[in-house]
Design a protein around this motif. Structure first.
Motif, PDB file in Angstrom:
ATOM      1  N   CYS A  66     -37.807  13.663  38.886  1.00  0.00           N
ATOM      2  CA  CYS A  66     -37.270  12.364  38.468  1.00  0.00           C
ATOM      3  C   CYS A  66     -38.274  11.642  37.570  1.00  0.00           C
ATOM      4  CB  CYS A  66     -36.942  11.528  39.695  1.00  0.00           C
ATOM      5  SG  CYS A  66     -36.331   9.884  39.311  1.00  0.00           S
ATOM      6  N   ALA A  67     -39.550  11.725  37.896  1.00  0.00           N
ATOM      7  CA  ALA A  67     -40.577  11.068  37.083  1.00  0.00           C
ATOM      8  C   ALA A  67     -40.595  11.644  35.662  1.00  0.00           C
ATOM      9  CB  ALA A  67     -41.946  11.225  37.732  1.00  0.00           C
ATOM     10  N   ASP A  68     -40.413  12.968  35.539  1.00  0.00           N
ATOM     11  CA  ASP A  68     -40.356  13.595  34.206  1.00  0.00           C
ATOM     12  C   ASP A  68     -39.167  13.080  33.413  1.00  0.00           C
ATOM     13  OD1 ASP A  68     -42.577  15.168  34.819  1.00  0.00           O
ATOM     14  OD2 ASP A  68     -41.341  16.817  35.589  1.00  0.00           O
ATOM     15  N   LEU A  69     -38.013  12.982  34.078  1.00  0.00           N
ATOM     16  CA  LEU A  69     -36.811  12.490  33.406  1.00  0.00           C
ATOM     17  C   LEU A  69     -36.988  11.044  32.949  1.00  0.00           C
ATOM     18  CD1 LEU A  69     -33.975  13.951  35.668  1.00  0.00           C
ATOM     19  CD2 LEU A  69     -34.715  14.751  33.430  1.00  0.00           C
ATOM     20  N   LYS A  70     -37.624  10.229  33.789  1.00  0.00           N
ATOM     21  CA  LYS A  70     -37.849   8.825  33.421  1.00  0.00           C
ATOM     22  C   LYS A  70     -38.745   8.715  32.189  1.00  0.00           C
ATOM     23  CE  LYS A  70     -37.158   6.581  37.874  1.00  0.00           C
ATOM     24  NZ  LYS A  70     -37.776   5.794  38.949  1.00  0.00           N
ATOM     25  N   ILE A  71     -39.801   9.527  32.147  1.00  0.00           N
ATOM     26  CA  ILE A  71     -40.710   9.498  30.996  1.00  0.00           C
ATOM     27  C   ILE A  71     -39.973   9.927  29.727  1.00  0.00           C
ATOM     28  CG2 ILE A  71     -42.716  10.658  29.972  1.00  0.00           C
ATOM     29  CD1 ILE A  71     -43.931  10.664  32.841  1.00  0.00           C
ATOM     30  N   LYS A  72     -39.162  10.980  29.811  1.00  0.00           N
ATOM     31  CA  LYS A  72     -38.410  11.443  28.643  1.00  0.00           C
ATOM     32  C   LYS A  72     -37.407  10.393  28.180  1.00  0.00           C
ATOM     33  CE  LYS A  72     -39.067  16.264  29.276  1.00  0.00           C
ATOM     34  NZ  LYS A  72     -39.495  17.086  30.130  1.00  0.00           N
ATOM     35  N   LEU A  73     -36.781   9.703  29.123  1.00  0.00           N
ATOM     36  CA  LEU A  73     -35.822   8.661  28.758  1.00  0.00           C
ATOM     37  C   LEU A  73     -36.526   7.459  28.133  1.00  0.00           C
ATOM     38  CD1 LEU A  73     -32.862   7.905  28.725  1.00  0.00           C
ATOM     39  CD2 LEU A  73     -33.134   6.966  31.006  1.00  0.00           C
ATOM     40  N   GLU A  74     -37.692   7.077  28.671  1.00  0.00           N
ATOM     41  CA  GLU A  74     -38.470   5.980  28.068  1.00  0.00           C
ATOM     42  C   GLU A  74     -38.886   6.331  26.641  1.00  0.00           C
ATOM     43  OE1 GLU A  74     -41.755   5.159  30.654  1.00  0.00           O
ATOM     44  OE2 GLU A  74     -40.472   4.287  32.195  1.00  0.00           O
ATOM     45  N   ASN A  75     -39.304   7.579  26.427  1.00  0.00           N
ATOM     46  CA  ASN A  75     -39.691   8.007  25.080  1.00  0.00           C
ATOM     47  C   ASN A  75     -38.501   7.962  24.118  1.00  0.00           C
ATOM     48  OD1 ASN A  75     -42.315   8.421  25.911  1.00  0.00           O
ATOM     49  ND2 ASN A  75     -42.034  10.608  26.247  1.00  0.00           N
ATOM     50  N   ALA A  76     -37.346   8.400  24.577  1.00  0.00           N
ATOM     51  CA  ALA A  76     -36.138   8.348  23.734  1.00  0.00           C
ATOM     52  C   ALA A  76     -35.783   6.894  23.409  1.00  0.00           C
ATOM     53  CB  ALA A  76     -34.971   9.030  24.443  1.00  0.00           C
ATOM     54  N   TRP A  77     -35.888   6.021  24.398  1.00  0.00           N
ATOM     55  CA  TRP A  77     -35.580   4.600  24.183  1.00  0.00           C
ATOM     56  C   TRP A  77     -36.534   3.981  23.164  1.00  0.00           C
ATOM     57  CZ3 TRP A  77     -31.689   1.502  24.723  1.00  0.00           C
ATOM     58  CH2 TRP A  77     -31.878   0.122  24.670  1.00  0.00           C
ATOM     59  N   GLN A  78     -37.826   4.306  23.262  1.00  0.00           N
ATOM     60  CA  GLN A  78     -38.803   3.804  22.296  1.00  0.00           C
ATOM     61  C   GLN A  78     -38.484   4.301  20.895  1.00  0.00           C
ATOM     62  OE1 GLN A  78     -40.958   1.454  22.831  1.00  0.00           O
ATOM     63  NE2 GLN A  78     -40.359   1.391  24.981  1.00  0.00           N
ATOM     64  N   GLN A  79     -38.044   5.557  20.806  1.00  0.00           N
ATOM     65  CA  GLN A  79     -37.678   6.109  19.501  1.00  0.00           C
ATOM     66  C   GLN A  79     -36.466   5.378  18.931  1.00  0.00           C
ATOM     67  OE1 GLN A  79     -39.508   8.508  17.931  1.00  0.00           O
ATOM     68  NE2 GLN A  79     -38.242   8.049  16.165  1.00  0.00           N
ATOM     69  N   TYR A  80     -35.499   5.051  19.768  1.00  0.00           N
ATOM     70  CA  TYR A  80     -34.322   4.303  19.297  1.00  0.00           C
ATOM     71  C   TYR A  80     -34.725   2.924  18.800  1.00  0.00           C
ATOM     72  CZ  TYR A  80     -31.319   7.826  21.408  1.00  0.00           C
ATOM     73  OH  TYR A  80     -30.702   8.990  21.719  1.00  0.00           O
ATOM     74  N   ASN A  81     -35.634   2.276  19.504  1.00  0.00           N
ATOM     75  CA  ASN A  81     -36.105   0.964  19.063  1.00  0.00           C
ATOM     76  C   ASN A  81     -36.861   1.066  17.739  1.00  0.00           C
ATOM     77  OD1 ASN A  81     -35.093  -0.761  21.073  1.00  0.00           O
ATOM     78  ND2 ASN A  81     -36.732  -0.182  22.459  1.00  0.00           N
ATOM     79  N   THR A  82     -37.657   2.111  17.580  1.00  0.00           N
ATOM     80  CA  THR A  82     -38.405   2.314  16.345  1.00  0.00           C
ATOM     81  C   THR A  82     -37.471   2.608  15.171  1.00  0.00           C
ATOM     82  OG1 THR A  82     -40.265   3.192  17.612  1.00  0.00           O
ATOM     83  CG2 THR A  82     -40.232   3.684  15.267  1.00  0.00           C
ATOM     84  N   ASP A  83     -36.464   3.421  15.414  1.00  0.00           N
ATOM     85  CA  ASP A  83     -35.530   3.823  14.352  1.00  0.00           C
ATOM     86  C   ASP A  83     -34.466   2.771  14.065  1.00  0.00           C
ATOM     87  OD1 ASP A  83     -36.941   6.162  14.257  1.00  0.00           O
ATOM     88  OD2 ASP A  83     -35.435   7.358  15.307  1.00  0.00           O
ATOM     89  N   LYS A  84     -34.422   1.725  14.870  1.00  0.00           N
ATOM     90  CA  LYS A  84     -33.441   0.638  14.684  1.00  0.00           C
ATOM     91  C   LYS A  84     -31.997   1.155  14.697  1.00  0.00           C
ATOM     92  CE  LYS A  84     -36.634  -2.482  13.720  1.00  0.00           C
ATOM     93  NZ  LYS A  84     -37.247  -3.177  14.765  1.00  0.00           N
ATOM     94  N   VAL A  85     -31.652   1.963  15.694  1.00  0.00           N
ATOM     95  CA  VAL A  85     -30.302   2.502  15.790  1.00  0.00           C
ATOM     96  C   VAL A  85     -29.479   1.806  16.881  1.00  0.00           C
ATOM     97  CG1 VAL A  85     -30.894   4.746  14.823  1.00  0.00           C
ATOM     98  CG2 VAL A  85     -31.063   4.386  17.289  1.00  0.00           C
ATOM     99  N   LEU A  86     -30.016   0.730  17.431  1.00  0.00           N
ATOM    100  CA  LEU A  86     -29.301  -0.031  18.456  1.00  0.00           C
ATOM    101  C   LEU A  86     -28.478  -1.131  17.801  1.00  0.00           C
ATOM    102  CD1 LEU A  86     -32.258  -0.479  20.958  1.00  0.00           C
ATOM    103  CD2 LEU A  86     -30.436   1.198  21.095  1.00  0.00           C
ATOM    104  N   SER A  87     -27.241  -1.292  18.258  1.00  0.00           N
ATOM    105  CA  SER A  87     -26.370  -2.339  17.732  1.00  0.00           C
ATOM    106  C   SER A  87     -25.567  -2.948  18.874  1.00  0.00           C
ATOM    107  CB  SER A  87     -25.388  -1.768  16.713  1.00  0.00           C
ATOM    108  OG  SER A  87     -26.054  -1.123  15.681  1.00  0.00           O
ATOM    109  N   VAL A  88     -25.148  -4.172  18.674  1.00  0.00           N
ATOM    110  CA  VAL A  88     -24.237  -4.827  19.608  1.00  0.00           C
ATOM    111  C   VAL A  88     -22.974  -5.173  18.840  1.00  0.00           C
ATOM    112  CG1 VAL A  88     -23.834  -6.867  21.041  1.00  0.00           C
ATOM    113  CG2 VAL A  88     -26.053  -5.722  21.104  1.00  0.00           C
ATOM    114  N   TYR A  89     -21.845  -4.814  19.422  1.00  0.00           N
ATOM    115  CA  TYR A  89     -20.546  -5.136  18.845  1.00  0.00           C
ATOM    116  C   TYR A  89     -19.775  -5.996  19.841  1.00  0.00           C
ATOM    117  CZ  TYR A  89     -21.211  -1.710  15.161  1.00  0.00           C
ATOM    118  OH  TYR A  89     -21.688  -1.020  14.073  1.00  0.00           O
TER     119      TYR A  89
END
Length: 152
Positions: A66-89
């Motif tokens: 579970c700890a490995d999955l959490k780290i991978k998900l945090e890294n993916a989330w940081q990448q999304y924030n960096t790439d500015k691919v988050l939107s609200v509709y």
């Protein structure tokens, strides 16, 4: 049919990652999911929303925790924030909003195919264990029969 409108002024307030055994609920953690609390302004009003299971990743190997999955998900989330691919509709009908993550490429770890690969590893492991135990029992029987043959 409702029309969706993109909101430019939004802010991520809080993220929370949890592991679960869904979708099959058989005990072992198979996914890490992220819940996101966000805020946006629309017509000079502030709205607070919570996106349940906004992002999920699936376990691929038997050795991941579970700890490995959490780290991978945090890294993916940081990448999304960096790439500015988050939107609200928001919907023009009612007061509904959605947090959208736009990905330009397929990610195996985020698809349900990862769960099939994970389950296949479990089946293969069980078959290998059965094969090894069968071989050991056969060798043990042969050794015992050979020992009885010598003593006669």
């Amino acid at each position: 049919m409702s029309k969706w409108q993109k909101i430019e002024d939004f802010q991520i307030l809080k993220t929370q990652i949890s592991c679960s055994s869904s979708p099959w609920r058989k005990g072992i953690d198979r996914t890490a999911t992220m819940n996101v609390e966000y805020m946006y302004r629309y017509h000079n009003k502030i709205y607070y929303r919570n996106a349940q299971d906004a992002l999920s990743i699936y376990r691929i190997t038997l050795l991941e925790s579970c700890a490995d999955l959490k780290i991978k998900l945090e890294n993916a989330w940081q990448q999304y924030n960096t790439d500015k691919v988050l939107s609200v509709y928001i919907s023009s009908i009612g007061n509904e909003s959605r947090l959208v993550i736009k990905e330009n490429h397929f990610t195996f770890r985020k698809s349900l195919m990862a769960l099939i690969l994970f389950e296949a590893q479990g089946v293969i492991l069980i078959l290998v264990i059965i094969f090894i135990l069968t071989c050991l029992i056969t060798l043990l029987r042969m050794a015992l029969l050979h020992k009885d043959f010598i003593t006669i």
